[in-house]
Scaffold this active site. Structure first.
Site, PDB file in Angstrom:
ATOM      1  N   ILE A 113       0.843  -1.202   0.000  1.00  0.00           N
ATOM      2  CA  ILE A 113       0.000   0.000   0.000  1.00  0.00           C
ATOM      3  C   ILE A 113       0.878   1.253   0.000  1.00  0.00           C
ATOM      4  O   ILE A 113       0.635   2.200  -0.758  1.00  0.00           O
ATOM      5  CB  ILE A 113      -0.962   0.005   1.220  1.00  0.00           C
ATOM      6  CG1 ILE A 113      -1.899  -1.208   1.153  1.00  0.00           C
ATOM      7  CG2 ILE A 113      -1.767   1.303   1.265  1.00  0.00           C
ATOM      8  CD1 ILE A 113      -2.869  -1.319   2.310  1.00  0.00           C
TER       9      ILE A 113
ATOM     10  N   ASN B  61      -4.289  -2.601   9.786  1.00  0.00           N
ATOM     11  CA  ASN B  61      -5.303  -3.439  10.446  1.00  0.00           C
ATOM     12  C   ASN B  61      -4.781  -4.061  11.737  1.00  0.00           C
ATOM     13  O   ASN B  61      -3.586  -4.284  11.861  1.00  0.00           O
ATOM     14  CB  ASN B  61      -5.729  -4.562   9.498  1.00  0.00           C
ATOM     15  CG  ASN B  61      -6.813  -4.095   8.554  1.00  0.00           C
ATOM     16  OD1 ASN B  61      -7.727  -3.397   8.965  1.00  0.00           O
ATOM     17  ND2 ASN B  61      -6.699  -4.469   7.296  1.00  0.00           N
TER      18      ASN B  61
ATOM     19  N   ARG C  26     -16.309  -1.196  -2.447  1.00  0.00           N
ATOM     20  CA  ARG C  26     -16.568  -2.605  -2.792  1.00  0.00           C
ATOM     21  C   ARG C  26     -18.070  -2.854  -2.950  1.00  0.00           C
ATOM     22  O   ARG C  26     -18.512  -3.511  -3.897  1.00  0.00           O
ATOM     23  CB  ARG C  26     -15.989  -3.496  -1.678  1.00  0.00           C
ATOM     24  CG  ARG C  26     -14.468  -3.536  -1.719  1.00  0.00           C
ATOM     25  CD  ARG C  26     -13.878  -4.183  -0.488  1.00  0.00           C
ATOM     26  NE  ARG C  26     -12.460  -4.475  -0.689  1.00  0.00           N
ATOM     27  CZ  ARG C  26     -11.588  -4.701   0.291  1.00  0.00           C
ATOM     28  NH1 ARG C  26     -11.985  -4.657   1.557  1.00  0.00           N
ATOM     29  NH2 ARG C  26     -10.336  -4.986   0.027  1.00  0.00           N
TER      30      ARG C  26
ATOM     31  N   HIS D 156     -14.361  -2.158  10.764  1.00  0.00           N
ATOM     32  CA  HIS D 156     -13.816  -2.712   9.522  1.00  0.00           C
ATOM     33  C   HIS D 156     -13.541  -4.198   9.746  1.00  0.00           C
ATOM     34  O   HIS D 156     -12.420  -4.626   9.926  1.00  0.00           O
ATOM     35  CB  HIS D 156     -12.527  -1.971   9.165  1.00  0.00           C
ATOM     36  CG  HIS D 156     -11.915  -2.415   7.877  1.00  0.00           C
ATOM     37  ND1 HIS D 156     -12.613  -2.467   6.695  1.00  0.00           N
ATOM     38  CD2 HIS D 156     -10.653  -2.822   7.579  1.00  0.00           C
ATOM     39  CE1 HIS D 156     -11.806  -2.882   5.730  1.00  0.00           C
ATOM     40  NE2 HIS D 156     -10.610  -3.115   6.246  1.00  0.00           N
TER      41      HIS D 156
HETATM   42  N1  APR Z   1       7.345   1.145  11.191  1.00  0.00           N
HETATM   43  C1  APR Z   1       7.148   1.371   9.868  1.00  0.00           C
HETATM   44  N2  APR Z   1       6.872   0.395   8.997  1.00  0.00           N
HETATM   45  C2  APR Z   1       6.788  -0.863   9.476  1.00  0.00           C
HETATM   46  C3  APR Z   1       6.984  -1.175  10.832  1.00  0.00           C
HETATM   47  C4  APR Z   1       7.275  -0.099  11.710  1.00  0.00           C
HETATM   48  N3  APR Z   1       7.469  -0.287  13.008  1.00  0.00           N
HETATM   49  N4  APR Z   1       6.828  -2.509  10.988  1.00  0.00           N
HETATM   50  C5  APR Z   1       6.542  -3.013   9.777  1.00  0.00           C
HETATM   51  N5  APR Z   1       6.519  -2.032   8.873  1.00  0.00           N
HETATM   52  C6  APR Z   1       6.332  -2.118   7.434  1.00  0.00           C
HETATM   53  C7  APR Z   1       6.769  -3.456   6.861  1.00  0.00           C
HETATM   54  O1  APR Z   1       8.194  -3.533   6.766  1.00  0.00           O
HETATM   55  C8  APR Z   1       6.079  -3.476   5.515  1.00  0.00           C
HETATM   56  O2  APR Z   1       6.924  -3.012   4.466  1.00  0.00           O
HETATM   57  O3  APR Z   1       4.966  -2.035   7.063  1.00  0.00           O
HETATM   58  C9  APR Z   1       4.901  -2.507   5.708  1.00  0.00           C
HETATM   59  C10 APR Z   1       3.569  -3.165   5.475  1.00  0.00           C
HETATM   60  O4  APR Z   1       3.523  -3.469   4.134  1.00  0.00           O
HETATM   61  P1  APR Z   1       2.902  -4.836   3.571  1.00  0.00           P
HETATM   62  O5  APR Z   1       3.331  -5.968   4.436  1.00  0.00           O
HETATM   63  O6  APR Z   1       3.193  -4.893   2.120  1.00  0.00           O
HETATM   64  O7  APR Z   1       1.356  -4.616   3.831  1.00  0.00           O
HETATM   65  P2  APR Z   1       0.320  -3.774   2.961  1.00  0.00           P
HETATM   66  O8  APR Z   1      -0.368  -4.660   2.002  1.00  0.00           O
HETATM   67  O9  APR Z   1       0.973  -2.535   2.476  1.00  0.00           O
HETATM   68  O10 APR Z   1      -0.751  -3.425   4.100  1.00  0.00           O
HETATM   69  C11 APR Z   1      -0.407  -2.564   5.167  1.00  0.00           C
HETATM   70  O11 APR Z   1      -2.699  -2.016   5.664  1.00  0.00           O
HETATM   71  O12 APR Z   1      -4.659  -2.929   4.790  1.00  0.00           O
HETATM   72  C12 APR Z   1      -3.769  -2.945   5.852  1.00  0.00           C
HETATM   73  O13 APR Z   1      -3.906  -5.206   6.633  1.00  0.00           O
HETATM   74  C13 APR Z   1      -3.092  -4.279   5.981  1.00  0.00           C
HETATM   75  O14 APR Z   1      -2.188  -3.777   8.137  1.00  0.00           O
HETATM   76  C14 APR Z   1      -1.878  -3.916   6.759  1.00  0.00           C
HETATM   77  C15 APR Z   1      -1.511  -2.538   6.218  1.00  0.00           C
END
Ligand code: APR
Length: 336
Positions: free
Chosen positions: A13, A143, A174, A198
């Site tokens: 995201i 989330n 959606r 949500h």
């Molecule tokens: N500070 C900043 N970023 C962090 C931290 C932190 N302490 N811990 C983890 N992250 C980063 C991860 O390294 C990862 O790159 O958060 C990012 C999350 O990205 P994805 O795993 O690709 O998840 P994404 O699909 O982007 O969703 C992010 O939004 O819709 C919600 O459920 C989903 O909680 C999730 C969030």
């Protein structure tokens, strides 16, 4: 245009957000913070040295920056492993956390199961915001949505208009998509709102679902509408199940940007938002999805809808589920 937007979490995201902010020229500067790749203390010292030099945030930002001459965009884009990249941001979009990933057997954890790990992440995020941009308006996407917004509020205690969660715009999108598809009309004609938490208890509000101003029941029968509403409640999981590597990312990013644009351009646009309730809808102190006016001050007003008795009961049930999770959060935060 703002001076600076900070994005926390540079995963799926976060990556779409930075691209779109630069492409849409929403700010002069965008900073992305993400600690990945994480250093594992069990790794060899050589491996740890390599990981220290790598940075998902810096890498994604460099990639995007190198594409900006093609887009003729002068937006400054930069990333960091710590929270320095968000310093001075006026608007923060928080995506930090671990998303729902399908297990090998095809099932996937609920949003609530991810609570423990994501609370720890949110504590770090809150500290990063406090140190670098304490006055920023915050849109949180991570989330479990309502619980993470509640945690940010506990840790930062910002004015209530400056903290909100993005879920309702996505859930409503959606709902609209499924209705438009079933009725075989343009998505532009469908207006609908999804309220509440949500999660599986969210409330697609049929009484507010209109196709070109005409009640949806004039286009679709009861059985079809019930199936659409059930699909809407599980729509996030449907994408998780298909992807197999994570959760939806394009539609959540675009939904958060819809809110960001309403703030940046002071649109005073009415959309569902996870906002702090102080008596509205019979709730106090909870962050739950309700329609709000979004403008330059963030959530400028919560709108009270005239719900049917059935919808009121469904909303109360959903708010109850959010309250239960927030009570768990209160207990867990004592130990983190
Ligand atoms: N500070 C900043 N970023 C962090 C931290 C932190 N302490 N811990 C983890 N992250 C980063 C991860 O390294 C990862 O790159 O958060 C990012 C999350 O990205 P994805 O795993 O690709 O998840 P994404 O699909 O982007 O969703 C992010 O939004 O819709 C919600 O459920 C989903 O909680 C999730 C969030």
């Amino acid at each position: 245009m703002l001076n600076k937007i900070g994005v926390i979490g540079g995963g799926f995201i976060g990556g779409v957000l930075v691209q779109e902010i630069a492409q849409r020229r929403l700010a002069r500067e965008v900073g992305l913070s993400d600690p990945a790749p994480f250093i594992n203390p069990d790794d060899s010292p050589e491996r740890q040295e390599v990981l220290k030099k790598q940075g998902v945030a810096a890498g994604k930002c460099l990639d995007i920056a190198e594409g900006l001459p093609t887009l003729r965009s002068d937006v400054k884009v930069h990333g960091s492993k710590d929270y320095s990249a968000i310093e001075g941001a006026e608007l923060i979009i928080n995506t930090a956390g671990v998303p729902r990933k399908a297990r090998p057997d095809g099932t996937f954890p609920t949003r609530e199961e991810l609570l423990t790990i994501n609370l720890k992440v949110t504590n770090q995020v809150a500290e990063g915001i406090k140190q670098n941009c304490p006055d920023a308006t915050i849109i949180s996407i991570a989330n479990p949505l309502d619980a993470i917004v509640y945690t940010l509020n506990k840790r930062l205690n910002p004015p209530k208009n400056k903290l909100m969660g993005m879920a309702g715009v996505l859930d409503s999108g959606r709902y609209c998509y499924f209705v438009a598809e079933a009725a075989n009309v343009s998505v532009e004609n469908v207006n609908a709102v999804v309220l509440g938490g949500h999660g599986d208890t969210m409330v697609p509000v049929r009484s507010s679902c209109l196709i070109a101003g005409i009640p949806v029941q004039e286009f679709l029968d009861e059985e079809t509408l019930k199936a659409i509403e059930a699909r809407t409640r599980k729509a996030g999981g449907e994408v998780v199940g298909l992807l197999g590597f994570g959760s939806a990312f394009a539609s959540p990013a675009w939904s958060a940007l819809e809110m960001a644009e309403a703030i940046i351009f002071d649109k005073r646009k009415i959309m569902p938002v996870c906002a702090k309730l102080e008596g509205e809808y019979g709730e106090n102190g909870m962050f739950v999805g309700v329609p709000g006016i979004i403008g330059k001050n963030g959530v400028e007003k919560v709108i009270q809808l005239n719900l049917t008795d059935e919808e009121k009961a469904a909303f109360a049930h959903s708010a109850g589920a959010v309250r239960k999770t927030c009570n768990e959060v209160d207990e867990m935060l004592k130990t983190l």
